[in-house]
Design a protein around this motif. Structure first.
Motif, mmCIF file in Angstrom:
data_model
loop_
_atom_site.group_PDB
_atom_site.id
_atom_site.type_symbol
_atom_site.label_atom_id
_atom_site.label_comp_id
_atom_site.label_asym_id
_atom_site.label_seq_id
_atom_site.Cartn_x
_atom_site.Cartn_y
_atom_site.Cartn_z
ATOM 1 N N LEU A 253 9.789 1.194 -13.036
ATOM 2 C CA LEU A 253 9.834 1.396 -11.596
ATOM 3 C C LEU A 253 11.158 2.028 -11.200
ATOM 4 O O LEU A 253 12.195 1.770 -11.825
ATOM 5 C CB LEU A 253 9.677 0.061 -10.861
ATOM 6 C CG LEU A 253 8.368 -0.703 -11.062
ATOM 7 C CD1 LEU A 253 8.462 -2.065 -10.392
ATOM 8 C CD2 LEU A 253 7.201 0.077 -10.484
ATOM 9 N N LEU A 254 11.101 2.839 -10.154
ATOM 10 C CA LEU A 254 12.333 3.407 -9.599
ATOM 11 C C LEU A 254 12.986 2.370 -8.704
ATOM 12 O O LEU A 254 12.380 1.867 -7.755
ATOM 13 C CB LEU A 254 12.021 4.663 -8.798
ATOM 14 C CG LEU A 254 11.622 5.914 -9.591
ATOM 15 C CD1 LEU A 254 11.297 7.054 -8.640
ATOM 16 C CD2 LEU A 254 12.726 6.317 -10.547
ATOM 17 N N GLU A 255 14.216 2.009 -9.035
ATOM 18 C CA GLU A 255 14.964 1.052 -8.232
ATOM 19 C C GLU A 255 15.722 1.750 -7.110
ATOM 20 O O GLU A 255 16.222 1.097 -6.192
ATOM 21 C CB GLU A 255 15.928 0.267 -9.124
ATOM 22 C CG GLU A 255 16.609 -0.912 -8.476
ATOM 23 C CD GLU A 255 15.652 -2.026 -8.095
ATOM 24 O OE1 GLU A 255 16.081 -2.939 -7.370
ATOM 25 O OE2 GLU A 255 14.469 -1.988 -8.504
ATOM 26 N N SER A 256 15.793 3.081 -7.155
ATOM 27 C CA SER A 256 16.463 3.865 -6.104
ATOM 28 C C SER A 256 15.745 5.202 -5.971
ATOM 29 O O SER A 256 15.031 5.630 -6.887
ATOM 30 C CB SER A 256 17.941 4.086 -6.450
ATOM 31 O OG SER A 256 18.062 4.866 -7.631
ATOM 32 N N ASP A 257 15.931 5.841 -4.829
ATOM 33 C CA ASP A 257 15.379 7.178 -4.657
ATOM 34 C C ASP A 257 16.034 8.140 -5.639
ATOM 35 O O ASP A 257 17.217 7.986 -5.988
ATOM 36 C CB ASP A 257 15.632 7.681 -3.231
ATOM 37 C CG ASP A 257 14.845 6.889 -2.197
ATOM 38 O OD1 ASP A 257 13.855 6.241 -2.592
ATOM 39 O OD2 ASP A 257 15.225 6.928 -1.014
ATOM 40 N N THR A 258 15.272 9.127 -6.080
ATOM 41 C CA THR A 258 15.885 10.178 -6.886
ATOM 42 C C THR A 258 16.737 11.063 -5.982
ATOM 43 O O THR A 258 16.642 11.014 -4.749
ATOM 44 C CB THR A 258 14.812 11.012 -7.593
ATOM 45 O OG1 THR A 258 13.964 11.634 -6.614
ATOM 46 C CG2 THR A 258 13.960 10.130 -8.508
ATOM 47 N N ALA A 259 17.561 11.897 -6.592
ATOM 48 C CA ALA A 259 18.470 12.753 -5.820
ATOM 49 C C ALA A 259 17.684 13.667 -4.880
ATOM 50 O O ALA A 259 16.626 14.206 -5.243
ATOM 51 C CB ALA A 259 19.324 13.578 -6.772
ATOM 52 N N GLU A 260 18.173 13.823 -3.680
ATOM 53 C CA GLU A 260 17.495 14.599 -2.647
ATOM 54 C C GLU A 260 17.565 16.089 -2.968
ATOM 55 O O GLU A 260 18.550 16.581 -3.525
ATOM 56 C CB GLU A 260 18.142 14.318 -1.292
ATOM 57 C CG GLU A 260 17.422 14.936 -0.108
ATOM 58 C CD GLU A 260 16.027 14.364 0.063
ATOM 59 O OE1 GLU A 260 15.096 15.173 0.188
ATOM 60 O OE2 GLU A 260 15.869 13.126 0.048
ATOM 61 N N LEU A 270 24.486 10.500 -10.235
ATOM 62 C CA LEU A 270 23.312 9.645 -10.383
ATOM 63 C C LEU A 270 22.069 10.355 -9.880
ATOM 64 O O LEU A 270 22.016 10.812 -8.740
ATOM 65 C CB LEU A 270 23.514 8.337 -9.608
ATOM 66 C CG LEU A 270 22.346 7.344 -9.654
ATOM 67 C CD1 LEU A 270 22.118 6.861 -11.077
ATOM 68 C CD2 LEU A 270 22.618 6.171 -8.723
ATOM 69 N N CYS A 271 21.067 10.435 -10.758
ATOM 70 C CA CYS A 271 19.761 10.976 -10.367
ATOM 71 C C CYS A 271 18.865 9.853 -9.876
ATOM 72 O O CYS A 271 18.301 9.921 -8.784
ATOM 73 C CB CYS A 271 19.118 11.703 -11.544
ATOM 74 S SG CYS A 271 17.365 12.078 -11.329
#
Length: 435
Positions: A253-260, A270-271
């Motif tokens: 799971l993605l714990e954060s958004d990917t880079a905009e 951080l990507c």
């Protein structure tokens, strides 16, 4: 000078004088004598009650009874009233119980290995990703042109290989011819059919051919080095292009958004953060007094603090090194989590399977200490005498505390144990263990 302190001192002195002079009368009055008897004692007409007259004819054998021995005092000591329960040992599992928390099986921060502008649409946190899914993609810029240039250099270097090899072969042939001519000139010179000048000329030709061969071989080596350098350039350009795409190293799971999209990522930027929750780990710390009871592969259960859900797993890791601050050992239990309902960082109560033992379930208030500071309980022993028994705490629960070290059947004092010591007679009142 104030009058009140002087009067107070006079009254106190008079009271003390009366108490000293009429001590016997005051003691007799306090012991229940009438006022008239106390007055007679004060006037000296009657002896004080404390000094009772002895019979005129006293049996000498009865004289020792006036001073009571310690043993006789103990025999006549009044039993102390206590409350006790009749406890029977029960066989319970020897699970090692500890508190811990859940922890993701794997967690990684995907970071950029090169700089560039993000050209991929972002993926939102909470999304599921599979291994190899693209998380971030950077603008290639001039990297493809650099790759083409490196490939052209490689092609050029490879194209010069046949020419360099032909020169080497030509130089080898020339050297062979020069050596044949030198050999012929030497033989003719020995028979007197050739001059020494011809021999010297043939020798010089051999030396020249050897130099030509060395030059040709050096040229071939230079071409080989150029090929290797061109291949390295191509590999570097290809690797730089590969770094433009950042993929998920494993499913999770993605714990954060990917880079905009449109943002500039520098090297190390951080990507995204990816966590894997299936399976999930339960992490706790075992005290050194319990660590020998746990082995890798042992079954373990846990209850989540939120909701009380129970899960089953097994011990997959037991640390060999203690934490220097707490002197505890890290233990990890792996639990299936296919529906991903268990989150990272939840509090759990862990029970690890261990050898069982017989123990008594008693209220915590029954515990006491002896004069040496040993933890134990007091029981009703033979002839209703109090006894102290050292115990070990096996487990602490909401219903009470499980203790080992007691006999299978024991009358444990739960109220009044602090007022008796070993050898003191007690008058126990029993209550049901469930009360």
């Amino acid at each position: 000078m104030r009058l009140l302190p002087v009067l107070t001192a006079i009254v106190v002195a008079a009271a003390l004088a009366v108490a000293i002079l009429y001590r016997d009368a005051l003691v007799a009055f306090a012991n229940g004598a009438s006022f008239e008897e106390a007055v007679e004692i004060a006037e000296g007409s009657a002896p004080p009650p404390a000094e009772t007259e002895q019979p005129a004819t006293q049996d000498p054998a009865a004289a020792p009874a006036e001073t009571e021995t310690p043993d006789a005092a103990a025999e006549t000591q009044k039993p102390v009233g206590v409350v006790a329960i009749r406890s029977a040992a029960r066989e319970i599992d020897g699970a090692v119980v500890l508190r811990g928390q859940t922890e993701a099986a794997r967690q990684v921060e995907v970071r950029a290995e090169t700089s560039g502008r993000v050209v991929s649409d972002p993926r939102r946190k909470g999304s599921e990703v599979a291994a190899g899914d693209v998380l971030c993609e950077l603008d290639p810029g001039t990297r493809e042109a650099s790759l083409s240039e490196a490939q052209a250099r490689l092609s050029e270097a490879r194209a010069s290989v046949p020419t360099s090899k032909a020169r080497v072969e030509e130089a080898k042939a020339g050297l062979e011819e020069a050596r044949i001519n030198l050999n012929a000139a030497q033989k003719l010179s020995e028979g007197g059919y050739a001059s020494e000048t011809r021999v010297a000329s043939a020798t010089a030709a051999v030396r020249s051919a050897e130099a030509g061969l060395a030059s040709a071989e050096s040229g071939l080596s230079t071409v080989t080095s150029a090929i290797q350098a061109a291949e390295a350039g191509v590999a570097s350009a290809e690797r730089e292009i590969d770094r433009l795409t950042m993929e998920a190293p494993f499913g999770g799971l993605l714990e954060s958004d990917t880079a905009e999209i449109g943002s500039l990522l520098q090297t190390g930027g951080l990507c995204a953060t990816v966590i894997q929750l299936d399976p999930i780990k339960l992490v706790g710390y075992i005290p050194e007094t319990e660590v020998d009871r746990v082995t890798p592969g042992a079954r373990a259960g846990a209850r989540l603090a939120a909701g009380g859900r129970e899960v089953i797993g097994e011990v997959t890791f037991l640390s060999r090194s203690a934490d220097p601050q707490t002197r505890t050992f890290r233990v990890e239990i792996t639990v299936p989590n296919g529906d991903l309902s268990i989150r990272d960082g939840q509090t759990v109560e862990i029970g690890i399977e261990a050898a069982g033992a017989k123990a008594h379930l008693l209220p915590q208030s029954a515990l006491t200490l002896d004069d040496d500071g040993t933890l134990g309980v007091r029981i009703v022993g033979a002839e209703n005498m109090a006894e102290f028994v050292p115990v070990d705490v096996m487990r602490d629960t909401a219903q009470g505390i499980w203790l080992t070290g007691l006999p299978d059947q024991a009358d444990v004092i739960i109220i009044g144990q602090e007022y008796v010591v070993t050898g003191v007679p007690v008058a126990p009142t029993y209550q049901e263990p469930t009360q």
